[in-house]
Write an enzyme that holds these catalytic residues in place. Structure first.
Site, PDB file in Angstrom:
ATOM      1  CB  THR A 228      -0.884   0.078   1.252  1.00  0.00           C
ATOM      2  OG1 THR A 228      -0.053   0.248   2.406  1.00  0.00           O
ATOM      3  CG2 THR A 228      -1.756  -1.151   1.420  1.00  0.00           C
ATOM      4  CG  ASP A 229       1.149   5.960  -1.185  1.00  0.00           C
ATOM      5  OD1 ASP A 229       2.105   6.106  -0.401  1.00  0.00           O
ATOM      6  OD2 ASP A 229       0.882   6.771  -2.085  1.00  0.00           O
ATOM      7  CD1 TRP A 230       4.706   4.925   5.254  1.00  0.00           C
ATOM      8  CD2 TRP A 230       4.701   3.909   3.262  1.00  0.00           C
ATOM      9  NE1 TRP A 230       5.771   4.041   5.213  1.00  0.00           N
ATOM     10  CE2 TRP A 230       5.791   3.402   4.008  1.00  0.00           C
ATOM     11  CE3 TRP A 230       4.488   3.394   1.989  1.00  0.00           C
ATOM     12  CZ2 TRP A 230       6.659   2.436   3.522  1.00  0.00           C
ATOM     13  CZ3 TRP A 230       5.360   2.425   1.486  1.00  0.00           C
ATOM     14  CH2 TRP A 230       6.428   1.961   2.248  1.00  0.00           C
TER      15      TRP A 230
END
Length: 807
Positions: A228-230
């Site tokens: 995932t993106d953060w």
């Protein structure tokens, strides 16, 4: 599965623990099985491994690393081998800092010039972006670590980026927004993919079965890890079902427990979890091999700096050279004007910011230029404030010079992750300075530094225009070498420069302000629109000047590709970027007039002639058919064109191509705007005909209670008075900080608070606030103040007890 035997020995709890980070940048480890944690670091154009407490926003300084030119810059080199070389050097530095996964390259399309993260992306064209990214990935991964191609997919605005729902038709999705990823993954063999924050047609990207399973895993046969993106995880179990192995950063075990409960309840089969664990273990074990034996923990700073300079020199674009004012002769009396000459604008802002090993400033390296410098004046305030005295002092200096080197562009606070630009102009105080200088000395050469497209109504007042983009820590010297003629400029634009922002195809559809953003322009982004609709532009896609001239001849078109000759007809050695465009002559299916299908960069000595070959590939004639749901080829006559830019076609031949016999996908009478290519005013009915369904309501329902995926900004209409007050205070703080010149801090509020969904409060705090606590916060927001406070306090105590019990 590769690690079936090991996985069978693991407990359910151990397997689930691997699916989320250990902290902000590291994965979880299981020492009894020899599973180490691995480190992920930002790094599209340089390693950003933070030395102290980690944070995603870049507030804490990172370890020194070479700051190479950004993706928007290197795309102008059109040199895949150079991109691979830069990747190799990035890989060396990643290994030296013990990084396993380098979070780059970013390859989202430049749908709008105002998108705040354009400096991190390559191009408006998916073929060029994909080829450049594949080269960079091969270079990085040649050292045994992993690149991470991002942000998958259709992540084209920063405003409300964590919740915005992107509404796009399937053909546009495939041909424009996924093709670069397809090339990067298949040809670069990226070991890791980062899912985007946004939703795609109603489903979060990392939960989107069509995107993550049907396309990425099944069609492209991707075997690597999706991260995932953060803070980008919404429903952890839904993400796992879609094949999203790794959630970052840590949630302190909260989402691990959700996975465990889902397996125990039968909501998800343990075999699905096992497959995800297997993929992650493969990433861990393969990227750890480089560290299992002695490895270099240092790199040659000077050598890497020289490579950064070479990349910059090949990527800088000469846009105007009236009366051959460039290259400048030795001994010319030059005035240096512009704050950027003293304090370089050389990289973007946000999670990609690099702490350079060294930084060339123009004023410090002028001695090598051979110019007779009459002096320096800043001329303007960096962040846009008018300063009459600085203008007057610059004009006085200009009167003493033969030529003015004027350093202008966009500042760091204007181009930044987390927010989009309000307009396409450079600051007015810089234009005011240019006007004043022109009145006293018309021999002006502008050196433009910015990572995205700007309007240039002022261009008639400069005789020379050199676009440095964001050219990294060695950019200043690279610029001077081109100005002096030591280097012949060879960069060409990887994006179109319109006359004005209102001419851009997404002008009426960007950005989405509330629930969704509609991609009504469809296929017609960038040059595909301007060229098809016959819109005049400032500088076309693929454009760039040289100090020499080139002649094209002898085009031969075969079934497998094209060959032609290029001759250097000038009096200098130089490189030319030849571009292959293809246009279908049938009108049965709407298409752009021309599409880039190949390119090559050729170095030629003075008077030299070379035969150049560009092969066709599986993407040369294909289109995505929404009826068959497959890539097809339309049987038709095609124009095969070789150009120096999209508008400068040098050679052209027809070619008949046999098709796949697919049925026509559209009824023309329902899509007349798309068949004309003039898509600047697409009505709702026509867009619904294109996407094949009703368009969802794009505005907030201001009557409902706020939930996890609503943002802090929506507190403006919350039922709780405290929430509305908090919103007003937040808005006032943003306004005040901008007013007093604290623009970067103001931007931080907008990026990390204003557009943050409530679930992000839990996902980005490393477990300090969990979802049950968030429920209490939402009760307060929705007008249940006392009940919410009680719930929040109770859940906070529960969390404290659990945390204490683990120690």
């Amino acid at each position: 599965m590769k690690y079936n035997e090991l996985i069978n020995k693991m407990t359910l709890e151990e397997k689930a623990s691997l699916m989320s980070g250990k902290d902000f940048w590291q994965t979880e480890d299981i020492q009894r099985f020899g599973i180490n944690n691995i480190f992920l670091a930002d790094g599209p154009h340089g390693i950003r491994k933070q030395a102290e407490a980690a944070d995603h926003l870049g507030l804490n300084e990172s370890l020194p690393a070479t700051c190479f030119p950004t993706a928007a810059t290197v795309a102008n080199s059109w040199n895949q081998q150079l991109m691979e070389t830069m990747g190799e050097y990035l890989g060396i530095e990643a290994v030296a800092q013990k990084v396993n996964v380098l979070l780059g390259p970013g390859i989202n399309m430049k749908r709008s010039p105002l998108a705040g993260r354009n400096f991190e992306y390559f191009s408006e064209d998916p073929y060029l972006a994909g080829k450049m990214a594949a080269g960079m990935i091969r270079g990085i991964q040649s050292h045994g670590i992993s690149a991470c191609v991002k942000h998958f997919a259709v992540n084209n605005q920063e405003e409300r980026r964590m919740v915005i729902d992107t509404i796009v038709d399937e053909r546009t999705l495939r041909e424009i927004y996924l093709t670069a990823f397809e090339i990067a993954i298949k040809e670069g063999n990226s070991k890791t993919v980062m899912s985007a924050y946004n939703m795609l047609n109603g489903v979060h990207t990392n939960e989107n079965i069509h995107l993550m399973q049907e396309i990425l895993r099944e069609e492209w046969n991707y075997q690597g890890v999706v991260v995932t993106d953060w803070g980008g995880s919404n429903d952890r179990v839904a993400g796992l079902l879609a094949g999203n192995e790794l959630e970052m950063p840590t949630t302190a075990g909260e989402t691990d427990q959700e996975i465990i409960e889902a397996v125990k309840s039968g909501k998800i089969k343990e075999e699905v979890l096992d497959v995800s664990v297997d993929r992650l273990l493969d990433l861990i074990f393969t990227t750890e091999q480089v560290y299992s034996k002695p490895y270099k923990q240092e790199f040659d700073i000077e050598e890497h700096h020289r490579v950064a300079q070479k990349v910059a020199e090949e990527s800088i674009v000469l846009l105007k050279n009236e009366s051959h004012i460039l290259p400048l002769k030795k001994g010319v009396k030059a005035a240096i004007i512009g704050d950027f000459a003293k304090n370089a604008r050389y990289q973007g802002a946000g999670s990609s910011i690099v702490n350079p090993t060294k930084l060339d400033q123009t004023l410090d390296v002028l001695g090598e230029s051979g110019f007779a410098i009459v002096g320096y004046e800043p001329g303007y305030e960096r962040y846009g404030k008018q300063n009459r005295k600085k203008v007057e002092e610059a004009c006085e200096l200009a009167k003493k010079s033969e030529v003015i080197l004027l350093y202008i562009g966009l500042d760091e606070a204007t181009e930044a992750e987390g927010l989009d630009r309000p307009n396409a102009m450079i600051p007015q105080n810089q234009i005011h300075l240019l006007d004043a200088l022109h009145r006293v000395n018309p021999n002006i050469i502008a050196i433009l530094s910015c990572g995205s497209v700007v309007e240039m109504p002022w261009i008639d007042k400069v005789k020379g225009l050199l676009h440095a983009y964001l050219s990294g820590q060695a950019g200043a010297k690279a610029v001077l070498r081109i100005l002096s003629g030591e280097t012949n400029p060879s960069g060409k634009l990887a994006e179109t420069y319109p006359l004005r922002y209102e001419d851009t195809p997404a002008y009426r559809y960007f950005p989405g302000k509330e629930v969704s953003v509609e991609y009504r322009e469809g296929l017609f982004i960038g040059y595909r629109y301007y060229d098809t609709a016959n819109i005049n532009v400032r500088f076309p896609f693929g454009y760039g000047l040289s100090y020499t001239t080139f002649e094209y001849s002898d085009l031969e078109v075969g079934k497998d590709g094209v060959s032609f000759s290029i001759t250097n007809t000038g009096n200098r050695d130089g490189s030319e970027i030849a571009q292959l465009y293809v246009g279908c002559q049938s009108g049965s299916i709407f298409r752009p007039n021309k599409e880039l299908k190949g390119f090559v960069k050729v170095f030629l000595c003075e008077g030299e002639k070379k035969v150049v070959n560009i092969p066709f590939d599986d993407k040369t004639f294909r289109y995505f058919n929404v009826q068959t749901n497959k890539w097809e080829v339309e049987e038709a006559d095609y124009s095969v064109m070789i150009g120096a830019s999209i508008t400068d076609i040098k050679l052209k031949e027809p070619l008949f191509v046999k098709g796949t016999g697919a049925p026509l996908p559209y009824e023309e009478e329902k899509l007349q705007t798309y068949y004309s290519g003039k898509i600047n005013q697409v009505g709702i009915d026509e867009f619904e005909a294109l996407i094949g369904r009703k368009v969802p309501v794009s505005t907030w329902d201001r009557t409902k209670l706020l939930g996890y995926n609503d943002t802090i900004a929506q507190c403006q209409y919350a039922k709780g008075g405290l929430a509305r007050l908090a919103f007003r205070l937040l808005s006032f703080s943003y306004w005040l900080l901008k007013k007093i010149g604290k623009r970067e801090l103001a931007n931080l509020i907008m990026m990390s608070v204003y557009h943050m969904p409530f679930r992000g409060v839990a996902r980005m705090t490393g477990g300090a606030i969990n979802m049950p606590m968030l429920d209490g916060i939402l009760m307060i927001v929705n007008g249940q103040f006392l009940k919410g406070v009680r719930h929040l306090v109770k859940e906070r105590k529960k969390l404290a007890r659990r945390t204490k019990g683990k120690k």
